[in-house]
Design a protein around this motif. Structure first.
Motif, PDB file in Angstrom:
ATOM      1  N   TYR A  61      35.816  59.976  38.909  1.00 50.27           N
ATOM      2  CA  TYR A  61      34.390  59.938  38.187  1.00 50.27           C
ATOM      3  C   TYR A  61      35.084  58.582  37.083  1.00 50.27           C
ATOM      4  O   TYR A  61      33.961  57.670  36.884  1.00 50.27           O
ATOM      5  CB  TYR A  61      34.276  61.007  37.446  1.00 50.27           C
ATOM      6  N   LEU A  62      35.952  58.736  36.209  1.00 52.37           N
ATOM      7  CA  LEU A  62      36.198  57.703  35.286  1.00 52.37           C
ATOM      8  C   LEU A  62      36.359  56.361  35.895  1.00 52.37           C
ATOM      9  O   LEU A  62      35.775  55.471  35.296  1.00 52.37           O
ATOM     10  CB  LEU A  62      37.434  58.108  34.493  1.00 52.37           C
ATOM     11  N   VAL A  63      37.180  56.069  36.960  1.00 53.18           N
ATOM     12  CA  VAL A  63      37.140  54.747  37.654  1.00 53.18           C
ATOM     13  C   VAL A  63      35.867  54.216  38.009  1.00 53.18           C
ATOM     14  O   VAL A  63      35.594  53.041  38.094  1.00 53.18           O
ATOM     15  CB  VAL A  63      38.057  54.969  38.786  1.00 53.18           C
ATOM     16  N   ILE A  64      35.028  55.122  38.785  1.00 51.10           N
ATOM     17  CA  ILE A  64      33.575  54.654  39.068  1.00 51.10           C
ATOM     18  C   ILE A  64      32.936  54.297  37.949  1.00 51.10           C
ATOM     19  O   ILE A  64      32.048  53.450  37.949  1.00 51.10           O
ATOM     20  CB  ILE A  64      32.920  55.991  39.945  1.00 51.10           C
ATOM     21  N   ARG A  65      32.825  55.298  36.771  1.00 54.50           N
ATOM     22  CA  ARG A  65      32.172  54.997  35.510  1.00 54.50           C
ATOM     23  C   ARG A  65      32.558  53.491  35.071  1.00 54.50           C
ATOM     24  O   ARG A  65      31.923  52.791  34.488  1.00 54.50           O
ATOM     25  CB  ARG A  65      32.333  56.114  34.365  1.00 54.50           C
ATOM     26  N   SER A  66      34.080  53.274  34.846  1.00 48.99           N
ATOM     27  CA  SER A  66      34.309  52.121  34.505  1.00 48.99           C
ATOM     28  C   SER A  66      33.777  50.847  35.302  1.00 48.99           C
ATOM     29  O   SER A  66      33.618  49.692  34.823  1.00 48.99           O
ATOM     30  CB  SER A  66      35.832  51.978  34.160  1.00 48.99           C
ATOM     31  N   THR A  67      33.965  50.990  36.583  1.00 44.46           N
ATOM     32  CA  THR A  67      33.403  50.015  37.631  1.00 44.46           C
ATOM     33  C   THR A  67      32.036  49.630  37.291  1.00 44.46           C
ATOM     34  O   THR A  67      31.512  48.440  37.306  1.00 44.46           O
ATOM     35  CB  THR A  67      33.598  50.473  39.037  1.00 44.46           C
ATOM     36  N   LEU A  68      31.289  50.789  37.090  1.00 47.49           N
ATOM     37  CA  LEU A  68      29.675  50.665  37.124  1.00 47.49           C
ATOM     38  C   LEU A  68      29.602  49.937  35.732  1.00 47.49           C
ATOM     39  O   LEU A  68      28.610  49.121  35.448  1.00 47.49           O
ATOM     40  CB  LEU A  68      29.019  51.958  37.041  1.00 47.49           C
ATOM     41  N   ASP A  69      30.360  50.312  34.560  1.00 51.63           N
ATOM     42  CA  ASP A  69      30.150  49.525  33.322  1.00 51.63           C
ATOM     43  C   ASP A  69      30.731  48.038  33.362  1.00 51.63           C
ATOM     44  O   ASP A  69      30.374  47.201  32.462  1.00 51.63           O
ATOM     45  CB  ASP A  69      30.896  50.522  32.352  1.00 51.63           C
ATOM     46  N   GLY A  70      31.365  47.906  34.415  1.00 51.62           N
ATOM     47  CA  GLY A  70      31.808  46.359  34.656  1.00 51.62           C
ATOM     48  C   GLY A  70      33.351  46.275  33.758  1.00 51.62           C
ATOM     49  O   GLY A  70      33.689  45.093  33.717  1.00 51.62           O
ATOM     50  N   GLN A  71      33.842  47.200  33.434  1.00 48.63           N
ATOM     51  CA  GLN A  71      35.218  47.141  32.648  1.00 48.63           C
ATOM     52  C   GLN A  71      36.246  46.957  33.701  1.00 48.63           C
ATOM     53  O   GLN A  71      37.238  46.358  33.582  1.00 48.63           O
ATOM     54  CB  GLN A  71      35.579  48.338  31.993  1.00 48.63           C
ATOM     55  N   VAL A  72      36.250  47.345  34.726  1.00 43.80           N
ATOM     56  CA  VAL A  72      37.172  47.162  35.966  1.00 43.80           C
ATOM     57  C   VAL A  72      36.331  46.715  37.108  1.00 43.80           C
ATOM     58  O   VAL A  72      35.366  47.102  37.424  1.00 43.80           O
ATOM     59  CB  VAL A  72      37.649  48.731  36.500  1.00 43.80           C
ATOM     60  N   SER A  73      37.010  45.744  37.673  1.00 41.47           N
ATOM     61  CA  SER A  73      36.495  44.804  38.783  1.00 41.47           C
ATOM     62  C   SER A  73      37.324  44.938  40.041  1.00 41.47           C
ATOM     63  O   SER A  73      38.323  44.310  40.273  1.00 41.47           O
ATOM     64  CB  SER A  73      36.192  43.363  38.366  1.00 41.47           C
ATOM     65  N   PHE A  74      36.963  45.743  40.921  1.00 40.67           N
ATOM     66  CA  PHE A  74      37.709  45.999  42.181  1.00 40.67           C
ATOM     67  C   PHE A  74      37.848  44.553  43.032  1.00 40.67           C
ATOM     68  O   PHE A  74      38.629  44.256  43.670  1.00 40.67           O
ATOM     69  CB  PHE A  74      37.445  47.032  43.007  1.00 40.67           C
ATOM     70  N   SER A  75      36.758  43.698  42.979  1.00 42.29           N
ATOM     71  CA  SER A  75      36.669  42.582  43.825  1.00 42.29           C
ATOM     72  C   SER A  75      37.676  41.475  43.320  1.00 42.29           C
ATOM     73  O   SER A  75      38.372  40.781  43.883  1.00 42.29           O
ATOM     74  CB  SER A  75      35.298  41.858  43.613  1.00 42.29           C
ATOM     75  N   HIS A  76      37.876  41.294  42.043  1.00 42.36           N
ATOM     76  CA  HIS A  76      38.751  40.636  41.299  1.00 42.36           C
ATOM     77  C   HIS A  76      40.297  41.095  41.850  1.00 42.36           C
ATOM     78  O   HIS A  76      41.205  40.517  41.888  1.00 42.36           O
ATOM     79  CB  HIS A  76      38.799  40.459  39.818  1.00 42.36           C
ATOM     80  N   LEU A  77      40.434  42.351  41.871  1.00 46.10           N
ATOM     81  CA  LEU A  77      41.740  43.196  41.905  1.00 46.10           C
ATOM     82  C   LEU A  77      41.971  42.895  43.359  1.00 46.10           C
ATOM     83  O   LEU A  77      43.226  42.570  43.951  1.00 46.10           O
ATOM     84  CB  LEU A  77      41.505  44.574  41.686  1.00 46.10           C
ATOM     85  N   ALA A  78      41.106  42.836  44.351  1.00 42.68           N
ATOM     86  CA  ALA A  78      41.416  42.669  45.743  1.00 42.68           C
ATOM     87  C   ALA A  78      41.663  41.283  46.267  1.00 42.68           C
ATOM     88  O   ALA A  78      42.418  41.281  47.102  1.00 42.68           O
ATOM     89  CB  ALA A  78      40.094  43.120  46.737  1.00 42.68           C
ATOM     90  N   ARG A  79      41.074  40.399  45.251  1.00 44.74           N
ATOM     91  CA  ARG A  79      41.614  39.014  45.371  1.00 44.74           C
ATOM     92  C   ARG A  79      42.958  38.612  44.945  1.00 44.74           C
ATOM     93  O   ARG A  79      43.491  37.525  44.951  1.00 44.74           O
ATOM     94  CB  ARG A  79      40.624  38.052  44.982  1.00 44.74           C
ATOM     95  N   GLY A  80      43.505  39.534  44.015  1.00 40.28           N
ATOM     96  CA  GLY A  80      44.699  39.050  43.681  1.00 40.28           C
ATOM     97  C   GLY A  80      44.547  38.680  42.058  1.00 40.28           C
ATOM     98  O   GLY A  80      45.676  38.477  41.408  1.00 40.28           O
ATOM     99  N   ASP A  81      43.508  38.558  41.532  1.00 42.81           N
ATOM    100  CA  ASP A  81      43.096  38.117  40.271  1.00 42.81           C
ATOM    101  C   ASP A  81      43.467  39.173  39.079  1.00 42.81           C
ATOM    102  O   ASP A  81      42.419  39.863  38.554  1.00 42.81           O
ATOM    103  CB  ASP A  81      41.723  37.484  40.213  1.00 42.81           C
ATOM    104  N   LEU A  82      44.429  39.350  38.754  1.00 41.13           N
ATOM    105  CA  LEU A  82      44.895  40.572  38.008  1.00 41.13           C
ATOM    106  C   LEU A  82      44.366  40.210  36.375  1.00 41.13           C
ATOM    107  O   LEU A  82      44.213  41.140  35.506  1.00 41.13           O
ATOM    108  CB  LEU A  82      46.484  40.980  37.993  1.00 41.13           C
TER     109      LEU A  82
END
Length: 117
Positions: A61-82
């Motif tokens: 839930y917290l990861v989904i909430r942070s992703t929807l808020d834009g605080q965590v970006s899985f697209s950047h993480l998947a591309r290796g842009d840490l």
């Protein structure tokens, strides 16, 4: 931040439930390891799984909430842009606090439901 009165009360109840369950299992395991037949019903794995499920639910839930808020970006993480995967306004302390309070609150709800049933 998850901090309001019902969640806090449920979290206290869940913490009490978790500590009580750990104490009972420790006592039964001590009896079993001493050779007593009273501790023969030690089932640590199902209890560990039942304590792990609320943690996984709240973390998802917290990861989904942070992703929807834009605080965590899985697209950047998947591309290796840490460098751009987590925004600077992401607070890991609040994340861990919310996970701890939320998961113990779910344990509190589970304990109340088990008592009512």
């Amino acid at each position: 931040m998850i901090f309001n009165m019902p969640i806090t009360v449920l979290s206290i109840l869940g913490g009490f439930y978790a500590l009580s369950a750990i104490a009972v299992l420790s006592y039964k395991y001590a009896l079993y390891s001493a050779g007593s037949s009273n501790g023969a019903a030690v089932a640590i794995i199902p209890v560990a799984v039942s304590f792990l499920v609320p943690v996984l639910i709240v973390t998802a839930y917290l990861v989904i909430r942070s992703t929807l808020d834009g605080q965590v970006s899985f697209s950047h993480l998947a591309r290796g842009d840490l460098d751009h995967a987590i925004r600077p306004d992401f607070d890991p302390v609040t994340f861990v606090y919310d996970a701890a309070v939320g998961s113990t609150a779910l344990l509190g709800i589970g304990w109340i439901v088990s008592v009512v049933l």
